[in-house]
Write a protein that holds these residues in place. Structure first.
Motif, PDB file in Angstrom:
ATOM      1  N   LYS A   1       0.846  -1.193   0.000  1.00 25.45           N
ATOM      2  CA  LYS A   1       0.000   0.000   0.000  1.00 25.45           C
ATOM      3  C   LYS A   1       0.876   1.236   0.000  1.00 25.45           C
ATOM      4  O   LYS A   1       0.637   2.178  -0.751  1.00 25.45           O
ATOM      5  CB  LYS A   1      -0.879   0.008   1.244  1.00 25.45           C
ATOM      6  CG  LYS A   1      -2.027  -0.946   1.168  1.00 25.45           C
ATOM      7  CD  LYS A   1      -3.176  -0.438   2.059  1.00 25.45           C
ATOM      8  CE  LYS A   1      -4.193  -1.525   2.248  1.00 25.45           C
ATOM      9  NZ  LYS A   1      -3.867  -2.409   3.375  1.00 25.45           N
TER      10      LYS A   1
ATOM     11  N   SER B   1       2.139   2.066  -3.351  1.00 28.15           N
ATOM     12  CA  SER B   1       1.173   2.707  -4.257  1.00 28.15           C
ATOM     13  C   SER B   1       0.962   4.166  -3.866  1.00 28.15           C
ATOM     14  O   SER B   1       0.837   5.022  -4.736  1.00 28.15           O
ATOM     15  CB  SER B   1      -0.178   1.986  -4.272  1.00 28.15           C
ATOM     16  OG  SER B   1      -0.131   0.813  -3.581  1.00 28.15           O
ATOM     17  N   TYR B   2       0.912   4.434  -2.550  1.00 30.25           N
ATOM     18  CA  TYR B   2       0.683   5.823  -2.143  1.00 30.25           C
ATOM     19  C   TYR B   2       1.851   6.712  -2.534  1.00 30.25           C
ATOM     20  O   TYR B   2       1.659   7.820  -3.021  1.00 30.25           O
ATOM     21  CB  TYR B   2       0.420   5.908  -0.638  1.00 30.25           C
ATOM     22  CG  TYR B   2      -0.940   5.366  -0.277  1.00 30.25           C
ATOM     23  CD1 TYR B   2      -2.076   5.798  -0.982  1.00 30.25           C
ATOM     24  CD2 TYR B   2      -1.103   4.429   0.724  1.00 30.25           C
ATOM     25  CE1 TYR B   2      -3.330   5.298  -0.692  1.00 30.25           C
ATOM     26  CE2 TYR B   2      -2.351   3.917   1.023  1.00 30.25           C
ATOM     27  CZ  TYR B   2      -3.472   4.355   0.321  1.00 30.25           C
ATOM     28  OH  TYR B   2      -4.702   3.861   0.599  1.00 30.25           O
TER      29      TYR B   2
END
Ligand code: UDP
Ligand code: MG
Length: 340
Positions: A251, A254-255
């Motif tokens: 995650k 992706s951020y």
């Protein structure tokens, strides 16, 4: 029907199961041992004293994790001297997590205790663990109040490791808690069903749930011998812990990618506006380099994170057994195989 096979005396499988349950020792103790020749006699003496004091039926499963010293000879000597001793000899060194798994697979007790061989976990705490178990808890873990004889860096890294992993993982992993703990039969049976290759046992213990509680103790220094961990191994262990129990790094990747892309978009808009408004003489090499290097770095890091997870999937898909047993000497007090 052969009289040699005691199972054939029972007509129904329910009878057989009932008879097996009766034969379970109250307590199984699992000791993973890798090059622990110096401490085993002392450990066995202290464990035996504790079991005798408790007055329960017990089996002691020593797992030889591919030791290169006299560990196996000492274990065989203990096996012939004490009918409660079982020796599970793995075909090579598989690491502590797998050695513990192998021990759990072979344990038959109503309750099972996992304890380090080096006496850093005091065997004298076992009665307290058992008291909690008799109060109905399935997992009784021993939380360290202090760690003697370990370097400041190791203590610090351990401390932060438990906090980082606690923050990242959706399941709650108790802090400052090693593998020293007691598990009820159903907890062991549940663990035996988790067959993943990448085993972060502290996470698996927490994953199974049930009623869990802690008792506290002061961790002693090693009684003899040297630790089997170095910082390289500990780093691998930390990565294992995080990737096995959390997808937070994916995650995060992706951020970071999203934020970078947005920044780049704003920057591009500004450049377009500036060029249209004022024209652009040949310039901008530094900003170009910075942007290219930054993006390249972010991309490589994100691919690295993906690679960590992909590599683990690759290992899982091979479906290999977790370990191979070279020899198994079961306790002489019973010759029946009741593995889960
Ligand atoms: N151990 C093992 N296989 C290994 C490394 C360690 O079975 O590859 C066992 C070791 O014999 C000991 C326990 O795991 O019983 C804990 O190891 P150690 O004391 O070296 O770790 P530390 O207490 O320093 O974290
Ligand atoms: Mg130790």
């Amino acid at each position: 029907m052969s009289l040699k096979d005691p199972d054939s005396l029972y007509t129904s499988s329910a009878q057989r199961a009932a008879a097996r349950v009766k034969e379970r020792p109250t307590l199984s103790i699992i000791v993973p041992a890798y090059n622990e020749a110096e401490v085993l006699d002392e450990l066995h003496r202290r464990l035996s004293a504790v079991i005798d004091g408790l007055g329960v039926t017990a089996e002691l499963i020593y797992v030889n994790d591919g030791s290169r010293d006299a560990t196996l000879d000492i274990l065989y000597r203990l096996h012939s001297a004490d009918p409660r001793v079982a020796v599970l000899n793995l075909s090579r060194n598989f690491g502590k997590e797998i050695a513990m798994t192998a021990g759990l697979d072979h344990s038959r007790g109503e309750a099972t205790v996992i304890i380090d061989a080096d006496l850093q976990d005091p065997p004298e705490l076992i009665p307290e663990l058992m008291t909690r178990w008799s109060q109905g808890y399935d997992v009784v873990y021993a939380t360290r109040l202090s760690r003697d004889g370990e370097s400041a860096l190791k203590k610090l890294s351990a401390r932060y490791f438990y906090r980082v992993i606690g923050g990242m993982s959706p399941i709650e992993i108790p802090k400052d808690t090693g593998d020293f703990r007691l598990l009820s039969r159903r907890a062991v049976d549940a663990l035996c069903r988790l067959r993943e290759q990448h085993r972060f046992m502290k996470g698996l213990f927490a994953w199974i749930g049930y009623r869990q509680t802690a008792v506290t103790y002061h961790r002693d220094r090693r009684s003899a011998g040297v630790t089997k961990w170095n910082y390289h191994k500990l780093w691998g262990f930390a990565i294992e812990g995080i990737t096995s129990f959390s997808t937070a790094p994916l995650k995060a990747a992706s951020y970071v990618g999203l934020i970078t892309a947005m920044t780049a978009f704003l920057y591009a808009s500004w450049i377009i506006y500036k060029t249209l408004r004022y024209g652009e003489p040949v310039a901008g090499y530094p900003s170009l380099m910075v942007a290219v290097l930054f993006l390249g770095g972010v991309q490589l890091a994100a691919i690295g994170v993906l690679g960590e997870y992909l590599g683990r999937m690759f290992n899982e898909t091979k479906g290999r057994p977790l370990y191979l047993v070279e020899t198994y000497e079961r306790p002489r007090q019973d010759e029946r195989d009741l593995r889960c």
